[in-house]
Structure formats: structure tokens, C-alpha cells
Design an enzyme around this catalytic site. Structure first.
Site, short mmCIF file in Angstrom:
data_model
loop_
_atom_site.label_atom_id
_atom_site.label_comp_id
_atom_site.label_asym_id
_atom_site.label_seq_id
_atom_site.Cartn_x
_atom_site.Cartn_y
_atom_site.Cartn_z
N ASP A 33 0.82 -1.21 0.00
CA ASP A 33 0.00 0.00 0.00
C ASP A 33 0.86 1.27 0.00
O ASP A 33 0.55 2.25 -0.68
CB ASP A 33 -0.91 0.04 1.23
CG ASP A 33 -2.03 -0.97 1.12
OD1 ASP A 33 -2.08 -1.69 0.09
OD2 ASP A 33 -2.86 -1.04 2.04
N GLU A 114 -25.46 -18.01 -12.95
CA GLU A 114 -24.78 -16.93 -12.22
C GLU A 114 -25.64 -16.53 -11.03
O GLU A 114 -26.87 -16.63 -11.09
CB GLU A 114 -24.64 -15.69 -13.13
CG GLU A 114 -23.74 -15.92 -14.32
CD GLU A 114 -23.89 -14.83 -15.39
OE1 GLU A 114 -24.26 -13.69 -15.06
OE2 GLU A 114 -23.64 -15.15 -16.55
N LYS A 116 -27.66 -14.05 -8.80
CA LYS A 116 -28.36 -12.80 -9.12
C LYS A 116 -28.08 -11.82 -7.98
O LYS A 116 -28.55 -11.99 -6.86
CB LYS A 116 -29.86 -13.06 -9.26
CG LYS A 116 -30.61 -11.85 -9.74
CD LYS A 116 -32.02 -12.25 -10.18
CE LYS A 116 -32.78 -11.07 -10.75
NZ LYS A 116 -32.99 -10.00 -9.80
N ASP A 118 -28.18 -8.49 -5.79
CA ASP A 118 -29.26 -7.56 -5.50
C ASP A 118 -28.72 -6.14 -5.32
O ASP A 118 -28.38 -5.72 -4.22
CB ASP A 118 -29.96 -8.01 -4.21
CG ASP A 118 -31.40 -7.54 -4.17
OD1 ASP A 118 -31.85 -6.99 -5.19
OD2 ASP A 118 -32.04 -7.72 -3.14
N TYR A 226 -21.44 -8.52 -16.01
CA TYR A 226 -21.96 -9.78 -16.53
C TYR A 226 -22.28 -9.79 -18.03
O TYR A 226 -22.62 -10.82 -18.57
CB TYR A 226 -23.15 -10.31 -15.71
CG TYR A 226 -24.29 -9.34 -15.52
CD1 TYR A 226 -25.07 -8.95 -16.59
CD2 TYR A 226 -24.61 -8.87 -14.26
CE1 TYR A 226 -26.13 -8.08 -16.41
CE2 TYR A 226 -25.66 -7.99 -14.06
CZ TYR A 226 -26.42 -7.60 -15.15
OH TYR A 226 -27.46 -6.73 -14.97
N LYS A 315 -35.88 -17.16 -8.49
CA LYS A 315 -35.85 -16.33 -7.28
C LYS A 315 -35.98 -17.20 -6.04
O LYS A 315 -36.80 -18.14 -6.02
CB LYS A 315 -37.02 -15.33 -7.30
CG LYS A 315 -36.90 -14.25 -8.35
CD LYS A 315 -35.86 -13.25 -7.93
CE LYS A 315 -36.14 -11.83 -8.20
NZ LYS A 315 -37.24 -11.11 -8.22
N CYS A 409 -57.32 9.47 20.37
CA CYS A 409 -56.07 9.71 19.64
C CYS A 409 -54.89 9.77 20.62
O CYS A 409 -54.94 10.52 21.59
CB CYS A 409 -56.18 11.02 18.87
SG CYS A 409 -54.64 11.49 18.09
N CYS A 412 -53.62 13.63 20.58
CA CYS A 412 -54.36 14.81 21.03
C CYS A 412 -55.54 14.42 21.92
O CYS A 412 -56.30 15.28 22.37
CB CYS A 412 -54.87 15.61 19.84
SG CYS A 412 -56.17 14.77 18.93
N CYS A 427 -58.41 10.28 13.27
CA CYS A 427 -58.53 11.38 14.22
C CYS A 427 -59.04 12.56 13.39
O CYS A 427 -58.44 12.91 12.38
CB CYS A 427 -57.16 11.72 14.80
SG CYS A 427 -57.23 13.21 15.81
N CYS A 432 -54.93 18.45 15.63
CA CYS A 432 -54.13 17.37 16.22
C CYS A 432 -52.65 17.56 15.81
O CYS A 432 -52.36 17.76 14.63
CB CYS A 432 -54.63 16.02 15.71
SG CYS A 432 -53.57 14.65 16.23
S1 IVH Z 1 -28.68 -10.71 -16.93
C1 IVH Z 1 -31.02 -9.51 -20.72
N1 IVH Z 1 -27.22 -11.49 -14.87
O1 IVH Z 1 -31.40 -8.78 -12.39
C2 IVH Z 1 -30.43 -10.05 -19.46
N2 IVH Z 1 -28.91 -9.88 -14.48
O2 IVH Z 1 -34.38 -9.01 -13.21
C3 IVH Z 1 -30.23 -9.03 -18.42
N3 IVH Z 1 -29.04 -9.07 -12.16
O3 IVH Z 1 -31.93 -5.79 -14.13
C4 IVH Z 1 -29.87 -9.44 -17.08
N4 IVH Z 1 -27.37 -10.27 -11.37
O4 IVH Z 1 -29.98 -5.86 -12.54
C5 IVH Z 1 -28.23 -10.70 -15.28
N5 IVH Z 1 -25.82 -12.23 -13.17
C6 IVH Z 1 -26.82 -11.45 -13.58
C7 IVH Z 1 -27.50 -10.58 -12.68
C8 IVH Z 1 -28.56 -9.81 -13.18
C9 IVH Z 1 -28.30 -9.37 -11.07
C10 IVH Z 1 -30.18 -8.13 -12.16
C11 IVH Z 1 -30.09 -7.07 -13.22
C12 IVH Z 1 -31.41 -7.07 -13.95
C13 IVH Z 1 -32.28 -7.89 -13.05
C14 IVH Z 1 -33.27 -8.68 -13.90
#
Ligand code: IVH
Length: 669
Positions: A33, A114, A116, A118, A226, A315, A409, A412, A427, A432
Site C-alpha cells: 500500500d 450466475e 443474481k 441484489d 456480466y 428467485k 387519539c 391529542c 382522528c 391534532c
Molecule cells: S442478466 C437480458 N445477470 O437482475 C439479461 N442480471 O431481473 C439481463 N441481475 O436488471 C440481465 N445479477 O440488474 C443478469 N448475473 C446477472 C444478474 C442480473 C443481477 C439483475 C439485473 C437485472 C435484473 C433482472
């Protein structure tokens, strides 16, 4: 400038970039660093001496200056689609059957899975290898330009690690806040008595929309890439897993947990494994994205109206937890509506600590039969305030009593009423303190008068010290009076007074919305302003005048008549008039009619705040037409989230595409 300096600066930039990549992307530091800092300072000194050496991709240019205005809306080069959801394995299987039925013969393929992430979807543009622009997803067609903030994210390279970068290369991915960082930010906000972020997703979106990149830089956002697009036609890459490897090579952080499988049974194993393992990850995930790996097959399948046919998001169920109810309280809102809330033993739900759950209204309380001492199941499904889904009656303490709403309430002490047919208890005492508090909060809110710095906490202090007794009193406040309030001080007090003064310039439709007349939301306020033009006409309006206005129904009419008949409201209007607030529309009616006359609109997708019908009413009340079918005669296509085939056709016909805020601007300008 001597060449030797140019060369040295280039060398330093390259070395620092390499070190940064090793540290943030590969997680494999190649430099101490202290050495990094030393080389960084050398570059900084050189750049200070010879400002011509500063280039957009210099590591010193990550944290730029504060923006002095809101973000620009910019159209995406390629629209950002969203994903179809599957909530269980059967739905995933159905998806496979569906896409396979579409083909005459099924080629050899596999799936790339992959996690997903958030956070917030982001689109990055690189011109000749240099990061030039980053946009939020927005409505998929247009996003907001947040380049200045994205530059602060260390896992976004400012320069691609490529020898011959294509003229334009576009990267998609997810910006997110690691959980540790999310908790740190919330702890700090708690200390400063600021509102907490409900979850990392909101905190990410909130951070990305900061005007000051310094704040963004302090909150250590991250970015997983991605997708990548470039011409000629990604021909280096045949599959999604190759694309991910390529992304990492050119400098991006790629989530390492992706895996390629040949059939859905293997995918199921991956789903099951990650349903458990994801809880240990240092960031939030809400599912798994299953993508067909081969780009040729992806291209053959294409897109439905809303989603790619070649990918689906599986999901995980919304997280649920059990806890116990410590007490049930009621909250009085600005309209006097009384909402019961359960206060529970704190539990962590989906990464955040939860202590309150809304019980909506008395009917819901009866339906659940929720009591103090009960063990309950709570769920958070994207909402900020979680809700109680079930009471586990078997675990109920024997001495428990059914919950009774208070008859008076809590603020008041006047008697509460519940009109026939209505679910809501109210109320009805107009003085109030809860109603005044709520009215002030609403008045200052973003869509009303947008008074920055006048949040709930400040309003509560102003009321505690009896500095304001009505909305008009806000405009009579003096700096010295508020400088002594907790956590205020001379400077913030002065800023707040300026913001309040500034709000006097807000247009009439915001004032009308700010007054908080029941059922007069932002779009109804606009319709009323377009038709009546002034507060005097509104107060004078008779039942039949109001009912004639397209889009204003009986409920709103009655509410306006009732509001106009209350003398305190008329006094408030007179006070606001003497304070020079806008109580009439500046443009006259025929002007605004002209604005949209002869203009035809199409609405498609879900708009962020306006319901489809409200948007239609707004357009029509400003003289425009809304059509049901797309053609080259359409002037504007208003798109929201998950816009369908109309959007695709609009793109083909090269029609003007706008989003909700652009529509409102058209109407208001
Ligand atoms: S692919 C056309 N890959 O999920 C394909 N999306 O509900 C586009 N997201 O708006 C999405 N991880 O923000 C893809 N590994 C991943 C992801 C991913 C998170 C989110 C992305 C998208 C939403 C779709």
C-alpha cells in the site's frame, strides 16, 4: 512540457492501474500500500505541475467535483431488458420446455448459472478503451447519467486492459454495496439521526444518485460485470462463460461463482447449494440467473415482448422470520388516518434488522387476531416496512387478550372515528399535532415543495420548540431561532432558511399537491391546475364545475368541497398569498393546451409513479391524445418498466421515446 514527463506519467498510470486491478479484481495484490501511495502521489504532483497530463483514465481522477444539478437522462445504446422470474423448479422446467418447443431441432447447448446480485443494474460505455459514460437502468430505454459516481468505484476500470480496444464497448453489470459496508453506513446514519436505508439495494440506488462523488467514494460500492457488447459483433466470444472470462481479462470484477451445466438436474443442485451458501456471502443475492450459454442459440431465440427467451431468474422465496410482539401501537398520519403497528423483538430479515411491522388497519388486525406476546411470522418482500403474515396461535401465552384499537387519539386525545364502509380509523381533530406534523412533512417532501434539509426530525424539533404552528409559519422562521436546535448550527440553519425561501418559487401544481387535500395526488393536482388555473377558482368551484373536469370524480370533488369549506384552510391560503407563493398557473390555459394539442401519445409499460389512467388523463387535460395502437403518426411513446412489443415497434419506427419525467416536463414547461 518535456517528453520525459509525459512518458513518466503514462508509466505511472499504467502501473497504478495494474496494481489496482490486482487488488480489487484479482484479489491478489502485487504492491505494498505504501508504494502505491507513493507512486500515486508522484503522479498527482506531476499532474499538478502539468495539468495537460491529466487524462480521464488517470487513477487520480476517480473522485471528481460535485454536480450542481440533477442528472441528465440519456438513451441507452441498447435497451436493458429485465428477466422473467421462476419461483420453483417446475417453473424453470416449463421455461426449458417453452424455449425448446420453439426450435425445430435442438442444438447442443449448456446453461451458464450466475448468482443474481441484489443491487442496481448499470450500463458502462468505453470509447477507444476509455470509460466515458455510465447510466442507471432507468426504464430500460433511458437511464440517468451517473458517470461521476461510477468513476469512484475501484472495480470499474477507467481504461480497458486491451491492446486494440474497439471504438465502442459496452459493459452491463450490477453495482452493489457489500453487507459490511451497508451496516457501517446505517450505523453512521443512526448516530447522526438520519433515516436508515431499508436494505442494501436501496442504499446502492440512493448512493448512486448522490450529487457529491466524495460521499459515493466513501461508501465502498462494488461492481460485478456480466454482459459485454462491442462491434464487430462480439465475434471473439461464443459463449457467456467466455464473455465473463473476457470481462475479467479486460479489467472487470466478475462474480466467481458462475458454473456451466449440461442439464437442469445439475442446475437444480446449484440452486439448492446456493440457497444455503448465499447466506454466508458478504453481499446480497436474491436468486440465480440461468442463461443459455451459446450466443448463437441466444440470438436464434431472441426476446419476447419483455424478456430474453434465453435466460430466466430463479428467485429464492422472500425471507421470513419469526419473532414476538412486544406491543402494538398506532401511528397517526397527516390525513388523521390511524395505522396500527406491531413493535417486535428485533430480528435480522434479509440482511437488515427489523423491529416494526405494519398491520394496515383494524380489519387486518381482526383477521390476524394478533395480540401482544404473540409469536408471529414476518416477511419482507421488497417493501421497506415488513408485514406480519401469520400468527402462530399454538405459541400464544395463555393470558393474552384480543387487541383493541384505542378509542382516543394518542397524540391529542380526541375521540377516534371510523366512518361506515371505510377500513380506516381517523382522528378528525384538525389541530391534532400529528396531523400538523404530517402536513409539514408532506409540504416539504420531494414531489411537493421539495425543501431540502427539512426532514421529519427537523420538523419534529420545530414543533417541539413551538416555532411553527402552521405551514405558513415555516416562511417566517429566522436563522437564529433554528440555529440552536439540536444538530443544527448557524450554517445549516442558514441553508435551511434559504431552501425554504427558495420553495416560494415552486409552481402552483406543487403548492396544490403540498396542501394535502385528500385524494389530490400529484397528477390530480396537475389536472386541477390545467383546468382551473388558480386557487381562487378552485375554492369558488361548485360541485358541477368540478365534476365537469375530465378525470376528476365524485370522491375528489367531495373532498375538495369539504376542504374549501373549512375556514382554517382559507386562512392558510391567504397567508401563503401574502408570502408570495404561486397560487395560480403562470402559463395561461390556452398556452398549455397548445403544448400538447395535435400531439398523439402511446403509453407502454409500468410508469414509476403515475398509473396508466392518470397519465392518460394528464395528457388529455393538456390537449393531447392517447392512442391504443402504434403507427408512424405517434408523436411520443411514453415507456415505463417492462415495456412490451410496442416499444420494439417504436424503436423500429424510430419514434420519439420518453419516460415519465420527460412527459411531466412536456406538460409543465
Ligand atoms: S442478466 C437480458 N445477470 O437482475 C439479461 N442480471 O431481473 C439481463 N441481475 O436488471 C440481465 N445479477 O440488474 C443478469 N448475473 C446477472 C444478474 C442480473 C443481477 C439483475 C439485473 C437485472 C435484473 C433482472
Amino acid at each position: 512540457m518535456e517528453n520525459i514527463n509525459i512518458d513518466r506519467a503514462e508509466q505511472l498510470k499504467a502501473k497504478l492501474q495494474e496494481a489496482s486491478y490486482a487488488y480489487y479484481v484479482l484479489d491478489n495484490p502485487i504492491m505494498e500500500d505504501t508504494i502505491y501511495d507513493q507512486l500515486y502521489r508522484e503522479l498527482q504532483d506531476l499532474e499538478n505541475e502539468y495539468p495537460n497530463l491529466i487524462t480521464a483514465d488517470s487513477p487520480t481522477q476517480r473522485v471528481g467535483d460535485k454536480l450542481d444539478k440533477q442528472f441528465n437522462s440519456v438513451k441507452h445504446n441498447i435497451p436493458l431488458y429485465s428477466l422473467e422470474n421462476a419461483f420453483n423448479f417446475e417453473e424453470l422446467n416449463n421455461w426449458q420446455n417453452r424455449w425448446q418447443r420453439q426450435l425445430e431441432n435442438i442444438p447442443k447447448f449448456n446453461y451458464n448459472c450466475e448468482l443474481k446480485i441484489d443491487g442496481s443494474a448499470i450500463a458502462l460505455t468505453y470509447k477507444n478503451g476509455i470509460f466515458i459514460r455510465g447510466l442507471t437502468r432507468g426504464d430500460g430505454v433511458t437511464g440517468e447519467d451517473i458517470t461521476h459516481n461510477l468513476r469512484t468505484i475501484r472495480s470499474i476500470p477507467l481504461r480497458l486492459n486491451m491492446d486494440n480496444p474497439p471504438p465502442i464497448l459496452e459493459v452491463r453489470g450490477e453495482a452493489f454495496l457489500p453487507l459490511e459496508e451497508f451496516n457501517r453506513i446505517n450505523e453512521e446514519r443512526e448516530k447522526n439521526q438520519e433515516n436508515l436505508f431499508a436494505n442494501p439495494r436501496n442504499a446502492t440506488a440512493g448512493t448512486l444518485r448522490q450529487l457529491d462523488p466524495k460521499i459515493v467514494s466513501e461508501r465502498k460500492l462494488q461492481f460485478f460485470a456480466y454482459n459485454v457488447y462491442f462491434n464487430p459483433d462480439n465475434n471473439l466470444l461464443d459463449t457467456q462463460d467466455q464473455a465473463l472470462k473476457f470481462l475479467q481479462q479486460i479489467g472487470f470484477l466478475v462474480n466467481p461463482n458462475y458454473q456451466v451445466f449440461t442439464d437442469l438436474n445439475q442446475v437444480k443442485q446449484y440452486l439448492d447449494t446456493w440457497e444455503i451458501k448465499r447466506k454466508k456471502l458478504p453481499y446480497m443475492t436474491d436468486g440465480v440467473v440461468v442463461k443459455i450459454n451459446q450466443f448463437t442459440l441466444q440470438n436464434e431465440l431472441g426476446f419476447t415482448q419483455k424478456f430474453p427467451r434465453w435466460a430466466i431468474a430463479v428467485k429464492y422465496p422472500a425471507e421470513e422470520m419469526t419473532t414476538t410482539v412486544e406491543k402494538i401501537i398506532v401511528n397517526v398520519g397527516r390525513t388523521g388516518a390511524v395505522t396500527p403497528l406491531a413493535i417486535m423483538k428485533p430480528v435480522t430479515l434479509g440482511g437488515t434488522i427489523v423491529q416494526r411491522a405494519t398491520l394496515h388497519n383494524l380489519d387486518r388486525v381482526r383477521e390476524l387476531d394478533i395480540r401482544v406476546g404473540d409469536t408471529v411470522i414476518i416477511r419482507k418482500a421488497g417493501e421497506i416496512i415488513p408485514e406480519v403474515v401469520e400468527v402462530i396461535k399454538d405459541l400464544r401465552p395463555t393470558e393474552s387478550q384480543p387487541y383493541e384499537m384505542p378509542s382516543h387519539c394518542p397524540e391529542c386525545n380526541s375521540i377516534l372515528v371510523r366512518p361506515d364502509k371505510e377500513a380506516v380509523t381517523r382522528c378528525v381533530n384538525s389541530s391534532c399535532p400529528a396531523i400538523l406534523r404530517g402536513s409539514l412533512i408532506h409540504w416539504a417532501s420531494r414531489d411537493a415543495m421539495d425543501i431540502r434539509g427539512l426532514g421529519e426530525k427537523v420538523i419534529i424539533s420545530l414543533l417541539d420548540y413551538k416555532l411553527v404552528k402552521s405551514i405558513a409559519d415555516l416562511y417566517k422562521l429566522q436563522t437564529f431561532e433554528i440555529a440552536d436546535l439540536e444538530r443544527m448550527g448557524e450554517k445549516s440553519a442558514q441553508k435551511l432558511i434559504t431552501a425554504i425561501e427558495h420553495s416560494k418559487k415552486q409552481p402552483f401544481h406543487r403548492v396544490l399537491y403540498g396542501l394535502g387535500i385528500r385524494y389530490v395526488g400529484a397528477s390530480n393536482a396537475q389536472i386541477l391546475v390545467n383546468n382551473l388555473h388558480s386557487i381562487d377558482n378552485l375554492i369558488k368551484a361548485k360541485k358541477e364545475d368540478l365534476e365537469l373536469i375530465y378525470g376528476i370524480g365524485e370522491e375528489i370533488t367531495n373532498s375538495i368541497l369539504e376542504w374549501s369549506s373549512i375556514s382554517e384552510n382559507i386562512t392558510l391560503v391567504e397567508e401563503l398569498r401574502s408570502l408570495n407563493l404561486n397560487l395560480q398557473q403562470e402559463n395561461n390555459h390556452s398556452d398549455s393546451k397548445k403544448k400538447l394539442s395535435n400531439k398523439t401519445f402511446i403509453l407502454t409499460g409500468t410508469l414509476p409513479t403515475l398509473k396508466r389512467n392518470d397519465a392518460k388523463k394528464l395528457i388529455e387535460s393538456a390537449g393531447g391524445k392517447v392512442s391504443g395502437s402504434i403507427s408512424s403518426k405517434i408523436n411520443y411513446v411514453v415507456v415505463g418498466e417492462d415495456a412490451g412489443s410496442k416499444l420494439e415497434k417504436a424503436l423500429k419506427l424510430n419514434l420519439k421515446i420518453i419516460n415519465e419525467s420527460e412527459l411531466l416536463e412536456l406538460i409543465n414547461s
